[in-house]
Design an enzyme around this catalytic site. Sequence first.
Site, PDB file in Angstrom:
ATOM      1  N   GLY A 122      -4.722   9.469  -4.459  1.00  0.00           N
ATOM      2  CA  GLY A 122      -3.606  10.403  -4.446  1.00  0.00           C
ATOM      3  C   GLY A 122      -2.921  10.420  -3.092  1.00  0.00           C
ATOM      4  N   CYS A 123      -2.225  11.489  -2.788  1.00  0.00           N
ATOM      5  CA  CYS A 123      -1.467  11.595  -1.537  1.00  0.00           C
ATOM      6  C   CYS A 123      -2.328  11.286  -0.328  1.00  0.00           C
ATOM      7  CB  CYS A 123      -0.875  12.999  -1.419  1.00  0.00           C
ATOM      8  SG  CYS A 123       0.058  13.243   0.110  1.00  0.00           S
ATOM      9  N   PHE A 124      -1.879  10.333   0.486  1.00  0.00           N
ATOM     10  CA  PHE A 124      -2.718   9.912   1.610  1.00  0.00           C
ATOM     11  C   PHE A 124      -2.762  10.925   2.751  1.00  0.00           C
ATOM     12  CE2 PHE A 124       0.964   6.653   2.512  1.00  0.00           C
ATOM     13  CZ  PHE A 124       1.842   7.680   2.808  1.00  0.00           C
TER      14      PHE A 124
END
Length: 212
Positions: A43-45
């Site tokens: 997901g979002c890093f």
Amino acid sequence: MKMKLASYVLVLFTILSCNSSAQTKKLSLEPKKGKAIAVFAEGCFWCSEHIFEAVVGVDEAVSGYTGGTTKNPSYEQVSSHRTGHAEAVAVYYDPKIISFKELVNVFFASHDPTTPNQQGPDYGSSYRSIAFYRNAEEKKIILDKIKELTVNKVFLDPIVTEVKPLSDFYEAEDYHQNYIKHNPNEPYVKGVSIPRYQKFKKTYKGKLKPNS
């Protein structure tokens, strides 16, 4: 529960931030002597970077893009979900302090591996779950962990994490690095990233750095 409001905030932020003309570059996957590297997409890093850097034995986590075919992709290109790349983190660590197996534990403890092309409010192939391996031993560790989680029914739904050989990793634009540290009051950080990190802290059984 899907956080639709956070999704709208993210879309707005993406539109604004993608005007950046910054270029990405291929990151060297050769660690320094005595060190090692592991790569995960979950997901979002922004949050992934924050989580892994809080773990004892991890020297640094670098946000970037991997898993696809487009060379030197921009954030805008990856966000279009047409490059094959996923947002990911390259985790540089000391194998004398923490093992690859434990990093795999961190990976599965810090996201939902049962949602294909989604993580929380973020949708699209760039947010899919991927565990990368460098050799047969690492691949076995990942597959054994998936089997363990499945047998013990840790998750209600089947695990959809991809298990792939490590390929070219492109370091994300500078403004993505240490994003939570530099932007603690950004709406997405406050509404999505920090709650996800706090949830991880409550459930993770390994060692975290002081004041993390």
